[in-house]
Design a protein around this motif. Structure first.
Motif, PDB file in Angstrom:
ATOM      1  N   ARG A 273      21.316   1.258  -9.222  1.00 56.45           N
ATOM      2  CA  ARG A 273      20.849   0.086  -9.991  1.00 56.45           C
ATOM      3  C   ARG A 273      19.681   0.484 -10.870  1.00 56.45           C
ATOM      4  NH1 ARG A 273      18.872  -4.290  -6.169  1.00 56.45           N
ATOM      5  NH2 ARG A 273      18.304  -5.195  -8.157  1.00 56.45           N
ATOM      6  N   ASP A 274      19.617  -0.079 -12.064  1.00 54.53           N
ATOM      7  CA  ASP A 274      18.463   0.122 -12.933  1.00 54.53           C
ATOM      8  C   ASP A 274      17.385  -0.875 -12.543  1.00 54.53           C
ATOM      9  OD1 ASP A 274      19.638   2.178 -14.303  1.00 54.53           O
ATOM     10  OD2 ASP A 274      20.368   0.918 -15.940  1.00 54.53           O
ATOM     11  N   ILE A 275      16.194  -0.360 -12.292  1.00 59.78           N
ATOM     12  CA  ILE A 275      15.067  -1.163 -11.839  1.00 59.78           C
ATOM     13  C   ILE A 275      13.889  -0.941 -12.782  1.00 59.78           C
ATOM     14  CG2 ILE A 275      13.487  -1.591  -9.907  1.00 59.78           C
ATOM     15  CD1 ILE A 275      16.403  -2.172  -9.217  1.00 59.78           C
ATOM     16  N   HIS A 276      13.231  -2.023 -13.204  1.00 60.16           N
ATOM     17  CA  HIS A 276      12.052  -1.921 -14.062  1.00 60.16           C
ATOM     18  C   HIS A 276      10.824  -1.618 -13.201  1.00 60.16           C
ATOM     19  CE1 HIS A 276      14.907  -4.139 -16.546  1.00 60.16           C
ATOM     20  NE2 HIS A 276      14.277  -3.560 -17.553  1.00 60.16           N
ATOM     21  N   VAL A 277      10.095  -0.588 -13.606  1.00 58.23           N
ATOM     22  CA  VAL A 277       8.921  -0.145 -12.850  1.00 58.23           C
ATOM     23  C   VAL A 277       7.750   0.106 -13.804  1.00 58.23           C
ATOM     24  CG1 VAL A 277      10.297   0.905 -11.003  1.00 58.23           C
ATOM     25  CG2 VAL A 277       9.629   2.286 -12.972  1.00 58.23           C
ATOM     26  N   ASP A 278       6.553   0.213 -13.210  1.00 56.75           N
ATOM     27  CA  ASP A 278       5.395   0.602 -14.005  1.00 56.75           C
ATOM     28  C   ASP A 278       5.258   2.126 -13.961  1.00 56.75           C
ATOM     29  OD1 ASP A 278       4.177   1.261 -11.571  1.00 56.75           O
ATOM     30  OD2 ASP A 278       2.803  -0.443 -11.597  1.00 56.75           O
ATOM     31  N   ALA A 279       4.179   2.650 -14.531  1.00 58.29           N
ATOM     32  CA  ALA A 279       3.980   4.097 -14.603  1.00 58.29           C
ATOM     33  C   ALA A 279       3.876   4.756 -13.226  1.00 58.29           C
ATOM     34  CB  ALA A 279       2.729   4.404 -15.423  1.00 58.29           C
ATOM     35  N   GLU A 280       3.499   3.991 -12.201  1.00 59.45           N
ATOM     36  CA  GLU A 280       3.363   4.536 -10.852  1.00 59.45           C
ATOM     37  C   GLU A 280       4.609   4.291  -9.989  1.00 59.45           C
ATOM     38  OE1 GLU A 280      -0.695   4.352  -8.967  1.00 59.45           O
ATOM     39  OE2 GLU A 280      -0.903   2.775 -10.484  1.00 59.45           O
ATOM     40  N   GLY A 281       5.616   3.632 -10.538  1.00 61.98           N
ATOM     41  CA  GLY A 281       6.850   3.405  -9.808  1.00 61.98           C
ATOM     42  C   GLY A 281       6.936   2.074  -9.079  1.00 61.98           C
ATOM     43  N   PHE A 282       5.935   1.209  -9.235  1.00 62.17           N
ATOM     44  CA  PHE A 282       5.968  -0.115  -8.605  1.00 62.17           C
ATOM     45  C   PHE A 282       6.856  -1.034  -9.437  1.00 62.17           C
ATOM     46  CE2 PHE A 282       2.193   1.700  -6.820  1.00 62.17           C
ATOM     47  CZ  PHE A 282       2.089   1.140  -5.548  1.00 62.17           C
ATOM     48  N   LEU A 283       7.693  -1.821  -8.764  1.00 62.24           N
ATOM     49  CA  LEU A 283       8.573  -2.740  -9.470  1.00 62.24           C
ATOM     50  C   LEU A 283       7.753  -3.734 -10.291  1.00 62.24           C
ATOM     51  CD1 LEU A 283      10.599  -1.587  -7.336  1.00 62.24           C
ATOM     52  CD2 LEU A 283      11.643  -3.825  -7.353  1.00 62.24           C
ATOM     53  N   THR A 284       8.281  -4.080 -11.451  1.00 59.25           N
ATOM     54  CA  THR A 284       7.575  -5.031 -12.316  1.00 59.25           C
ATOM     55  C   THR A 284       8.289  -6.372 -12.408  1.00 59.25           C
ATOM     56  OG1 THR A 284       8.676  -4.103 -14.261  1.00 59.25           O
ATOM     57  CG2 THR A 284       6.492  -3.217 -13.715  1.00 59.25           C
ATOM     58  N   SER A 285       9.477  -6.462 -11.826  1.00 61.15           N
ATOM     59  CA  SER A 285      10.222  -7.715 -11.835  1.00 61.15           C
ATOM     60  C   SER A 285      10.494  -8.148 -10.394  1.00 61.15           C
ATOM     61  CB  SER A 285      11.537  -7.549 -12.600  1.00 61.15           C
ATOM     62  OG  SER A 285      12.270  -8.752 -12.557  1.00 61.15           O
ATOM     63  N   TYR A 286       9.854  -9.221  -9.982  1.00 58.19           N
ATOM     64  CA  TYR A 286       9.964  -9.739  -8.617  1.00 58.19           C
ATOM     65  C   TYR A 286      11.422  -9.959  -8.223  1.00 58.19           C
ATOM     66  CZ  TYR A 286       9.106 -12.915  -4.651  1.00 58.19           C
ATOM     67  OH  TYR A 286       9.082 -13.501  -3.412  1.00 58.19           O
ATOM     68  N   ASP A 287      12.225 -10.425  -9.146  1.00 61.30           N
ATOM     69  CA  ASP A 287      13.612 -10.793  -8.853  1.00 61.30           C
ATOM     70  C   ASP A 287      14.572  -9.612  -8.741  1.00 61.30           C
ATOM     71  OD1 ASP A 287      12.946 -13.495  -8.776  1.00 61.30           O
ATOM     72  OD2 ASP A 287      13.220 -13.711 -10.934  1.00 61.30           O
ATOM     73  N   GLU A 288      14.149  -8.411  -9.095  1.00 57.96           N
ATOM     74  CA  GLU A 288      15.024  -7.250  -8.967  1.00 57.96           C
ATOM     75  C   GLU A 288      15.048  -6.697  -7.536  1.00 57.96           C
ATOM     76  OE1 GLU A 288      14.981  -5.457 -13.489  1.00 57.96           O
ATOM     77  OE2 GLU A 288      13.776  -4.455 -11.974  1.00 57.96           O
ATOM     78  N   TRP A 289      14.126  -7.118  -6.715  1.00 52.77           N
ATOM     79  CA  TRP A 289      14.022  -6.618  -5.338  1.00 52.77           C
ATOM     80  C   TRP A 289      15.109  -7.225  -4.452  1.00 52.77           C
ATOM     81  CZ3 TRP A 289      13.410  -8.678  -0.493  1.00 52.77           C
ATOM     82  CH2 TRP A 289      12.980  -7.823   0.522  1.00 52.77           C
ATOM     83  N   THR A 290      15.627  -6.417  -3.546  1.00 48.92           N
ATOM     84  CA  THR A 290      16.545  -6.883  -2.507  1.00 48.92           C
ATOM     85  C   THR A 290      16.171  -6.172  -1.208  1.00 48.92           C
ATOM     86  OG1 THR A 290      18.175  -5.115  -2.849  1.00 48.92           O
ATOM     87  CG2 THR A 290      18.455  -7.145  -4.162  1.00 48.92           C
TER      88      THR A 290
END
Length: 104
Positions: free
Chosen positions: A9-26
């Motif tokens: 799955r493609d996941i949006h992250v910041d420069a450190e790898g933390f997710l930036t979209s709450y709704d992409e998490w499962t």
């Protein structure tokens, strides 16, 4: 905003790898994120992650280690056992939340 691929799955992250979209998490993604940092999730880990996600939804920011230990019923020593070395960062990472304020 960088995009990374985790478990196909493609996941949006910041420069450190933390997710930036709450709704992409499962929960399945949490398993993959935890494995990437060497943690095998147990029910105790999942309890903390669920607290963090619920707290973020109501507070609008990632809970600090102190807030988690005070309100979740999981003590600081146990948090360090569950998420060794940098528990606040590791908890937030697995929960798909931004890095807590004050974390280096």
């Amino acid at each position: 905003m960088p995009v990374t691929s985790i478990a196909g799955r493609d996941i949006h992250v910041d420069a450190e790898g933390f997710l930036t979209s709450y709704d992409e998490w499962t929960p399945e993604l949490a398993e993959q994120l935890a494995a990437q940092i060497g943690i095998d999730l147990t029910d105790a880990h999942r309890k903390v992650v669920a607290f963090l996600r619920d707290d973020y939804a109501t507070q609008g920011e990632t809970a600090t280690l102190r807030r988690v230990s005070t309100l979740s019923g999981v003590g600081t020593k146990e948090l360090f056992t569950l998420f060794p070395k940098k528990p606040a960062k590791k908890m937030a990472y697995i929960a798909g939340l931004p890095k807590p304020h004050g974390c280096v």
